[in-house]
Design a protein around this motif. Structure first.
Motif, mmCIF file in Angstrom:
data_model
loop_
_atom_site.group_PDB
_atom_site.id
_atom_site.type_symbol
_atom_site.label_atom_id
_atom_site.label_comp_id
_atom_site.label_asym_id
_atom_site.label_seq_id
_atom_site.Cartn_x
_atom_site.Cartn_y
_atom_site.Cartn_z
ATOM 1 N N GLU A 1 30.458 18.943 26.503
ATOM 2 C CA GLU A 1 29.050 19.358 26.557
ATOM 3 C C GLU A 1 28.660 20.083 27.844
ATOM 4 O O GLU A 1 27.591 20.671 27.909
ATOM 5 C CB GLU A 1 28.137 18.148 26.359
ATOM 6 N N ARG A 2 29.524 20.087 28.846
ATOM 7 C CA ARG A 2 29.194 20.726 30.131
ATOM 8 C C ARG A 2 29.943 22.053 30.331
ATOM 9 O O ARG A 2 29.984 22.574 31.436
ATOM 10 C CB ARG A 2 29.517 19.780 31.290
ATOM 11 N N ASP A 3 30.503 22.614 29.267
ATOM 12 C CA ASP A 3 31.274 23.852 29.351
ATOM 13 C C ASP A 3 30.380 25.038 29.004
ATOM 14 O O ASP A 3 30.041 25.257 27.835
ATOM 15 C CB ASP A 3 32.469 23.778 28.402
ATOM 16 N N LYS A 45 21.198 27.518 28.238
ATOM 17 C CA LYS A 45 22.033 26.366 28.591
ATOM 18 C C LYS A 45 23.260 26.820 29.379
ATOM 19 O O LYS A 45 23.645 26.177 30.369
ATOM 20 C CB LYS A 45 22.449 25.619 27.321
ATOM 21 N N LEU A 59 24.179 25.612 33.204
ATOM 22 C CA LEU A 59 25.443 24.936 33.529
ATOM 23 C C LEU A 59 26.271 25.691 34.560
ATOM 24 O O LEU A 59 27.031 25.082 35.307
ATOM 25 C CB LEU A 59 26.276 24.744 32.253
#
Length: 125
Positions: free
Chosen positions: A65-67, A93, A97
């Protein structure tokens, strides 16, 4: 539903397939899953199968989810499907990030430009 948040169904399918909760999975497995689904998404894009690409990138996001690249790639697929709001949300998003990554800003600019132009055209009618 907010496309920048992983679909619970996607996580459930991954968990069912691998027999454990994604949150409890070893990091190596999550990395492998994310890379695999990203590769499948990239292949789908090359074949102009953008709906399939969105599904693959969503599954990759369920594992990572953090890529930022996954959100940027899904944003491009949404753009190809004329789903501009979803594309903009994913681009936003991606920028959140990875704030120094040009591709995130490119996706953001592409989607917001289309939305702006469509709004201008609608207002001039």
């Amino acid at each position: 539903m907010d496309p920048t948040v992983c679909d619970p169904l996607q996580k459930a399918l991954i968990e069912q397939h691998f027999g454990e909760q994604v949150s409890n999975a070893p990091p190596e497995l999550l990395i492998h899953l994310a890379q695999r689904f990203k590769s499948l998404g990239n292949t789908a894009v090359r074949r102009s199968q953008f709906q399939e690409a969105v599904k693959c990138y969503s599954q990759a996001i369920a594992a990572a989810e953090r890529d930022a690249t996954l959100y940027a790639n899904r944003s491009a697929a949404y753009l190809a499907l004329y789903q501009y709001q979803a594309a903009l949300q994913d681009a936003t998003k991606a920028v959140q990030l990875h704030q120094s990554w040009p591709r995130g800003y490119y996706r953001f600019g592409s989607s917001s430009t289309v939305i702006c132009c469509k709004s201008s055209l609608a207002a001039s009618k």
